[in-house]
Design a protein around this motif. Structure first.
Motif, PDB file in Angstrom:
ATOM      1  N   GLY A   1       0.918  -1.089   0.085  1.00 56.94           N
ATOM      2  CA  GLY A   1       0.017   0.025   0.033  1.00 56.94           C
ATOM      3  C   GLY A   1       0.788   1.418   0.054  1.00 56.94           C
ATOM      4  O   GLY A   1       0.539   2.218  -0.781  1.00 56.94           O
ATOM      5  N   LEU A   2       2.073   1.135   0.617  1.00 57.00           N
ATOM      6  CA  LEU A   2       2.757   2.411   0.552  1.00 57.00           C
ATOM      7  C   LEU A   2       3.277   2.728  -0.559  1.00 57.00           C
ATOM      8  O   LEU A   2       3.151   3.936  -1.167  1.00 57.00           O
ATOM      9  CB  LEU A   2       3.895   2.322   1.845  1.00 57.00           C
ATOM     10  CG  LEU A   2       4.823   3.479   1.922  1.00 57.00           C
ATOM     11  CD1 LEU A   2       5.314   3.566   3.332  1.00 57.00           C
ATOM     12  CD2 LEU A   2       6.261   3.094   1.018  1.00 57.00           C
ATOM     13  N   GLU A   3       3.778   1.865  -1.319  1.00 56.45           N
ATOM     14  CA  GLU A   3       4.426   1.960  -2.559  1.00 56.45           C
ATOM     15  C   GLU A   3       3.287   2.344  -3.384  1.00 56.45           C
ATOM     16  O   GLU A   3       3.385   3.215  -4.441  1.00 56.45           O
ATOM     17  CB  GLU A   3       5.177   0.891  -2.887  1.00 56.45           C
ATOM     18  CG  GLU A   3       6.313   0.579  -2.300  1.00 56.45           C
ATOM     19  CD  GLU A   3       6.015  -0.389  -1.129  1.00 56.45           C
ATOM     20  OE1 GLU A   3       6.763  -0.286   0.012  1.00 56.45           O
ATOM     21  OE2 GLU A   3       4.648  -0.828  -0.805  1.00 56.45           O
ATOM     22  N   ARG A   4       2.006   1.886  -3.532  1.00 50.76           N
ATOM     23  CA  ARG A   4       0.973   2.458  -4.359  1.00 50.76           C
ATOM     24  C   ARG A   4       0.643   3.545  -4.156  1.00 50.76           C
ATOM     25  O   ARG A   4       0.196   4.453  -5.141  1.00 50.76           O
ATOM     26  CB  ARG A   4      -0.169   1.259  -4.201  1.00 50.76           C
ATOM     27  CG  ARG A   4       0.091  -0.120  -5.040  1.00 50.76           C
ATOM     28  CD  ARG A   4      -1.170  -0.937  -5.246  1.00 50.76           C
ATOM     29  NE  ARG A   4      -1.523  -1.305  -3.885  1.00 50.76           N
ATOM     30  CZ  ARG A   4      -1.319  -2.510  -3.171  1.00 50.76           C
ATOM     31  NH1 ARG A   4      -0.540  -3.276  -3.742  1.00 50.76           N
ATOM     32  NH2 ARG A   4      -1.832  -2.764  -2.096  1.00 50.76           N
ATOM     33  N   HIS A   5       0.366   4.052  -2.765  1.00 50.48           N
ATOM     34  CA  HIS A   5      -0.043   5.286  -2.523  1.00 50.48           C
ATOM     35  C   HIS A   5       1.206   6.395  -3.111  1.00 50.48           C
ATOM     36  O   HIS A   5       0.545   7.357  -3.758  1.00 50.48           O
ATOM     37  CB  HIS A   5       0.115   5.428  -0.949  1.00 50.48           C
ATOM     38  CG  HIS A   5      -0.133   6.810  -0.428  1.00 50.48           C
ATOM     39  ND1 HIS A   5      -1.402   7.695  -0.573  1.00 50.48           N
ATOM     40  CD2 HIS A   5       0.616   7.707   0.056  1.00 50.48           C
ATOM     41  CE1 HIS A   5      -1.284   8.919  -0.161  1.00 50.48           C
ATOM     42  NE2 HIS A   5       0.155   8.923   0.102  1.00 50.48           N
ATOM     43  N   ALA A   6       2.407   6.081  -2.963  1.00 51.43           N
ATOM     44  CA  ALA A   6       3.524   6.946  -3.482  1.00 51.43           C
ATOM     45  C   ALA A   6       3.269   7.188  -4.932  1.00 51.43           C
ATOM     46  O   ALA A   6       3.206   8.054  -5.446  1.00 51.43           O
ATOM     47  CB  ALA A   6       4.612   6.504  -2.946  1.00 51.43           C
ATOM     48  N   CYS A   7       3.118   6.093  -5.537  1.00 52.76           N
ATOM     49  CA  CYS A   7       2.884   6.072  -7.236  1.00 52.76           C
ATOM     50  C   CYS A   7       1.693   6.743  -7.532  1.00 52.76           C
ATOM     51  O   CYS A   7       1.601   7.658  -8.429  1.00 52.76           O
ATOM     52  CB  CYS A   7       2.725   4.526  -7.755  1.00 52.76           C
ATOM     53  SG  CYS A   7       4.260   3.693  -7.853  1.00 52.76           S
ATOM     54  N   ASP A   8       0.490   6.502  -6.681  1.00 53.28           N
ATOM     55  CA  ASP A   8      -0.742   7.401  -7.191  1.00 53.28           C
ATOM     56  C   ASP A   8      -0.700   9.004  -6.873  1.00 53.28           C
ATOM     57  O   ASP A   8      -0.960   9.554  -7.651  1.00 53.28           O
ATOM     58  CB  ASP A   8      -1.643   6.756  -6.333  1.00 53.28           C
ATOM     59  CG  ASP A   8      -2.281   5.432  -6.684  1.00 53.28           C
ATOM     60  OD1 ASP A   8      -1.861   4.872  -7.661  1.00 53.28           O
ATOM     61  OD2 ASP A   8      -3.077   4.971  -5.963  1.00 53.28           O
ATOM     62  N   LEU A   9       0.125   9.210  -5.722  1.00 48.89           N
ATOM     63  CA  LEU A   9       0.561  10.568  -5.495  1.00 48.89           C
ATOM     64  C   LEU A   9       1.301  11.086  -6.663  1.00 48.89           C
ATOM     65  O   LEU A   9       0.964  12.237  -7.040  1.00 48.89           O
ATOM     66  CB  LEU A   9       1.161  10.653  -4.285  1.00 48.89           C
ATOM     67  CG  LEU A   9       1.661  12.031  -3.718  1.00 48.89           C
ATOM     68  CD1 LEU A   9       0.258  13.168  -3.753  1.00 48.89           C
ATOM     69  CD2 LEU A   9       2.419  12.109  -2.342  1.00 48.89           C
ATOM     70  N   ALA A  10       2.457  10.511  -7.042  1.00 51.78           N
ATOM     71  CA  ALA A  10       3.320  11.088  -8.089  1.00 51.78           C
ATOM     72  C   ALA A  10       2.547  11.098  -9.274  1.00 51.78           C
ATOM     73  O   ALA A  10       2.563  12.293 -10.163  1.00 51.78           O
ATOM     74  CB  ALA A  10       4.456  10.246  -8.254  1.00 51.78           C
ATOM     75  N   SER A  11       1.729  10.358  -9.679  1.00 49.51           N
ATOM     76  CA  SER A  11       0.834  10.116 -10.931  1.00 49.51           C
ATOM     77  C   SER A  11      -0.095  11.739 -10.873  1.00 49.51           C
ATOM     78  O   SER A  11      -0.196  12.543 -12.005  1.00 49.51           O
ATOM     79  CB  SER A  11       0.144   9.111 -11.242  1.00 49.51           C
ATOM     80  OG  SER A  11       0.756   8.198 -11.404  1.00 49.51           O
ATOM     81  N   GLY A  12      -0.621  11.981  -9.669  1.00 50.25           N
ATOM     82  CA  GLY A  12      -1.478  13.014  -9.570  1.00 50.25           C
ATOM     83  C   GLY A  12      -0.721  14.255  -9.695  1.00 50.25           C
ATOM     84  O   GLY A  12      -1.292  15.462 -10.189  1.00 50.25           O
ATOM     85  N   LEU A  13       0.319  14.263  -9.009  1.00 48.39           N
ATOM     86  CA  LEU A  13       1.115  15.486  -9.195  1.00 48.39           C
ATOM     87  C   LEU A  13       1.588  15.792 -10.527  1.00 48.39           C
ATOM     88  O   LEU A  13       1.765  16.923 -10.920  1.00 48.39           O
ATOM     89  CB  LEU A  13       2.518  15.401  -8.294  1.00 48.39           C
ATOM     90  CG  LEU A  13       2.181  15.518  -6.694  1.00 48.39           C
ATOM     91  CD1 LEU A  13       3.094  15.338  -5.816  1.00 48.39           C
ATOM     92  CD2 LEU A  13       1.487  16.774  -6.153  1.00 48.39           C
ATOM     93  N   VAL A  14       2.134  14.903 -11.091  1.00 47.16           N
ATOM     94  CA  VAL A  14       2.290  15.237 -12.631  1.00 47.16           C
ATOM     95  C   VAL A  14       1.037  15.537 -13.420  1.00 47.16           C
ATOM     96  O   VAL A  14       1.200  16.409 -14.472  1.00 47.16           O
ATOM     97  CB  VAL A  14       2.925  13.603 -13.083  1.00 47.16           C
ATOM     98  CG1 VAL A  14       3.162  13.738 -14.910  1.00 47.16           C
ATOM     99  CG2 VAL A  14       4.498  13.556 -12.609  1.00 47.16           C
TER     100      VAL A  14
END
Length: 96
Positions: free
Chosen positions: A20-33
């Motif tokens: 979950g931590l890694e998925r959350h970080a990836c989702d956050l990064a995608s949203g910021l991009v």
């Protein structure tokens, strides 16, 4: 946040898992991009292949001992060289 300003953001993810931590970080990064920000994902070689499109992966030796001075030096040099506006450490290992 001022919508006219874009930020250069570093996300530090020091794990080797696929949870979950890694998925959350990836989702956050995608949203910021998607909002127009530049995102660099400072992470381990295990997590780097899962970094989302549009996010710059930076592989560091973060999967070793977090108190190792060489690991910390590598992280500090990378953060300084990146001239990031925001540094987000994801999880307790990266935050320490």
């Amino acid at each position: 946040m001022n919508e006219d300003k874009t930020f250069n953001i570093a996300q530090v993810v020091a794990s080797t898992g696929n949870g979950g931590l890694e998925r959350h970080a990836c989702d956050l990064a995608s949203g910021l991009v998607a909002q127009g920000h530049q995102v660099s994902f400072l992470t381990t070689s295990a997590v780097a292949p899962r970094v989302p499109k549009g996010v710059r992966p930076v592989i560091l030796s973060l999967d070793g001992n977090r108190r190792n001075p060489l690991v910390l030096l590598e992280l500090i040099r990378t953060l300084r060289a990146g001239k990031f506006d925001i540094i987000h450490a994801q999880g307790s290992k990266a935050a320490q």
